[in-house]
Design a protein around this motif. Structure first.
Motif, mmCIF file in Angstrom:
data_model
loop_
_atom_site.group_PDB
_atom_site.id
_atom_site.type_symbol
_atom_site.label_atom_id
_atom_site.label_comp_id
_atom_site.label_asym_id
_atom_site.label_seq_id
_atom_site.Cartn_x
_atom_site.Cartn_y
_atom_site.Cartn_z
ATOM 1 N N GLU A 363 61.105 139.118 -78.298
ATOM 2 C CA GLU A 363 60.742 138.387 -77.070
ATOM 3 C C GLU A 363 61.877 137.482 -76.619
ATOM 4 O OE1 GLU A 363 57.027 135.735 -75.282
ATOM 5 O OE2 GLU A 363 57.167 136.096 -77.439
ATOM 6 N N ALA A 391 59.435 144.123 -69.388
ATOM 7 C CA ALA A 391 58.166 143.543 -69.827
ATOM 8 C C ALA A 391 58.015 143.754 -71.328
ATOM 9 C CB ALA A 391 56.989 144.177 -69.085
ATOM 10 N N GLU A 393 55.431 144.092 -73.154
ATOM 11 C CA GLU A 393 54.471 145.150 -73.481
ATOM 12 C C GLU A 393 55.149 146.516 -73.443
ATOM 13 O OE1 GLU A 393 50.215 147.000 -71.831
ATOM 14 O OE2 GLU A 393 51.205 145.339 -70.774
ATOM 15 N N ASP A 394 55.975 146.745 -72.433
ATOM 16 C CA ASP A 394 56.687 148.021 -72.329
ATOM 17 C C ASP A 394 57.687 148.181 -73.468
ATOM 18 O OD1 ASP A 394 55.316 148.761 -70.057
ATOM 19 O OD2 ASP A 394 56.825 147.962 -68.684
ATOM 20 N N MET A 396 57.446 146.948 -76.520
ATOM 21 C CA MET A 396 56.737 147.245 -77.763
ATOM 22 C C MET A 396 56.226 148.690 -77.772
ATOM 23 S SD MET A 396 57.361 144.437 -79.149
ATOM 24 C CE MET A 396 56.534 144.674 -80.716
ATOM 25 N N LYS A 397 55.763 149.181 -76.627
ATOM 26 C CA LYS A 397 55.326 150.580 -76.548
ATOM 27 C C LYS A 397 56.506 151.517 -76.784
ATOM 28 C CE LYS A 397 51.382 150.070 -73.387
ATOM 29 N NZ LYS A 397 50.878 150.381 -72.021
#
Length: 597
Positions: A363, A391, A393-394, A396-397
């Motif tokens: 992060e 982002a 979230e993106d 981590m995916k």
């Protein structure tokens, strides 16, 4: 008084017609009657890549054979409309062969002009020397015989030959070409026929319908001139082209073509090799080796493995990876984190990088750089690479996706710029090309999903199945970033980038910049290759422009696809490295002189 005057007028007009016919490329034969403008005997038409030899105008098979024998070096003559090919071949079986192509005809009396509007490009006549150079570039990319640019330009307004090009409406690049021959203007053909030759589309073009538009424009042009039909010759196994021609109304007719046995035509008369399973990256090297008399033994066609033997030297290869690349060099390239450390220590500029692990560290890294790149520490062909993530979230995916390919995942700061691939062989840059991500162009009717599927099929056809656009999460994310969903219909002529990474295996395109790449970029690529200690590699840099010195190192590929860089001599330099004694003496002396400098 009126008789002599009329006779003089007639002879003057006849002389003008004869001069015009000669200017159009007609080759008169002594004894040919010009009165009444009959069909010429023994007619040939020079097209630059070779001559069209109109066999129906030859009464004597022996004279036809002599004409075919007069083929120039590095040219490809074609004897068309051969009435009795079996007789011709029987007279010169060691010199001639029957071309394995079908002849198709479009009847212009029943042909109707297409009404489908063209999106993003226009078709026009060849109009400049730059056009001619662009056409040759497309020929080279399609393994076609090039034409001297001055020939194109000297004949661009010729009445017998018509050169059409497709031009991108946005950047003005030539993305397709076709040549037409007007038989009546060439040799006063009594049937008033015409023919189509050298239809070629840039394999990197993203616009649909370029080939169809070129064929239709040529058909319209010949119909306006009063031609009765347009014929063409197409290889019997070129299913994609045959499907297009049949869709446009062409029908197969029983005419044959004969060619002279020469190195250009060799594959057509020697029969299929036992290496049909080779991909384009292995085949380009195998073909170059065979041209030099180097023995080739295919050890595993599907995997791209082959052994080359010349004199007492034998080298096993997998495409451009050979036994000359050490296991150490290969392991450095295999681990992207190690590659980065090695080239950075040598003074090559690299982006900041961390390994995926602590979420807080990730992060903080994202906050510092704004956009990130996630990729497997080990992997190839762009699999698992996600670019331009902004982002968490993106990110981590993307890490989870990358972990399905490698247990270690690296995260890099995102660097804006174009993707530059430099091919380094024997520590010299042989080719350089900008690689661009997969793109589609809207037509106002099709969904994004359909456009991607169509473009993917075009890329696969242009690369022997090596390049396709996957409909995966990375593609959906790129489409979403452009403001669309997969089932949305984008407006006409809108270009959408559907992948962020410019990898060719995921639908990217490649554009040669070898002659304009900045010396600093060349130096960086050579420095990286020397630091790794690898004799053949593809060095990837992110650059503002290939003409500027600013860059960031991305990675090194130990098995670069040499076929992607035609017409640059990548395969030639690779075989030079493996077998220096297979080079012509003059080339060996020049190479030695360069090495001493």
């Amino acid at each position: 008084m009126s008789g002599p005057t009329g006779a003089r007028t007639g002879r003057s007009a006849q002389g003008r017609r004869l001069r015009r016919m000669r200017a159009d490329g007609w080759q008169p034969t002594y004894g040919t009657e010009i009165e009444g403008e009959p069909q010429a005997a023994n007619a040939c038409l020079d097209c630059g890549w070779g001559r069209l030899i109109f066999a129906q105008t030859f009464e004597d098979p022996g004279r036809l054979i002599e004409e075919i024998r007069d083929e120039a070096i590095d040219r490809r003559d074609i004897a068309v409309y051969v009435r009795d090919p079996h007789v011709l071949l029987a007279l010169a079986p060691q010199e001639l062969f029957l071309d394995p192509s079908h002849t198709y005809r479009l009847d212009l009396a029943t042909y109707r002009t297409g009404r489908r509007p063209r999106r993003g490009f226009q078709v026009r006549r060849l109009a400049s020397a730059q056009d001619a150079e662009a056409v040759n570039r497309i020929y080279a990319a399609r393994n076609m015989v090039p034409v001297p640019p001055e020939f194109f330009w000297s004949r661009h307004d010729n009445r017998s030959i018509v050169y059409l090009v497709a031009e991108d409406a946005v950047n003005g690049e030539i993305i397709g070409t076709v040549t037409g021959a007007d038989h009546f203007r060439a040799f006063r053909d009594r049937e008033r026929g015409a023919s189509l030759w050298c239809l070629a589309v840039d394999p990197q073009a993203s616009h649909p319908g370029i080939g169809e538009a070129l064929v239709r424009q040529l058909a319209d042009h010949m119909k306006t001139r009063g031609a009765a039909y347009v014929d063409l010759s197409v290889m019997h196994d070129n299913t994609h082209a045959i499907a297009l021609y049949e869709k446009l109304g062409f029908r197969r007719i029983p005419f044959f073509s004969v060619k002279r046995k020469n190195p250009i035509n060799e594959r057509l008369f020697t029969g299929p090799e036992r290496d049909e399973g080779l991909n384009p990256y292995a085949r380009i090297i195998v073909d170059e080796a065979r041209r030099r008399g180097i023995h080739v033994h295919i050890t595993d066609a599907e995997g791209g493995f082959f052994r080359l033997t010349y004199g007492g030297r034998s080298i096993h290869c997998r495409e451009s990876l050979s036994e000359l690349t050490s296991a150490i060099a290969m392991s450095i390239c295999d681990d992207k984190a190690v590659t980065r450390r090695v080239v950075s220590a040598a003074g090559v500029t690299v982006p900041e990088q961390i390994e995926a692990g602590d979420p807080d560290e990730i992060e903080a890294f994202l906050e510092k750089h704004g956009k990130l790149v996630v990729k497997p520490a080990r992997g190839e062909q762009g699999r698992g690479v996600a670019v331009g993530l902004d982002a968490l979230e993106d990110v981590m995916k993307a890490i989870e996706t990358a972990r399905s390919i490698s247990d270690r995942v690296v995260i890099e700061s995102f660097v804006e710029g174009e993707d530059l691939r430099l091919i380094v062989i024997d520590y010299r840059v042989v080719a350089a090309a900008i690689r661009r991500p997969a793109r589609i162009v809207g037509d106002g009717r099709s969904t994004v999903r359909t456009l991607i599927e169509h473009q993917s099929r075009r890329r696969a056809a242009a690369t022997g199945g090596e390049s396709r656009i996957p409909l995966d999460g990375e593609t959906e994310r790129a489409v979403r970033a452009a403001g669309f969903g997969l089932d949305d219909v984008p407006p006409p002529e809108l270009e959408i980038t559907v992948r962020k990474a410019a990898n060719l295996h995921t639908g990217g395109t490649i554009h040669d910049v070898t002659d304009e790449v900045h010396p600093e970029l060349v130096a960086a690529a050579v420095k990286a290759a020397r630091a790794i200690g690898i004799p053949v590699t593809g060095i990837d840099l992110l650059v503002r422009s290939p003409r500027e010195p600013y860059y960031a190192f991305v990675e090194a590929n130990e098995r670069p696809g040499l076929a992607n860089h035609e017409p640059q001599p990548t395969a030639e330099r690779f075989v030079d490295l493996l077998f220096p004694l297979s080079m012509p003496l003059a080339a060996r002396l020049a190479a030695g002189s360069d090495a001493r400098r």
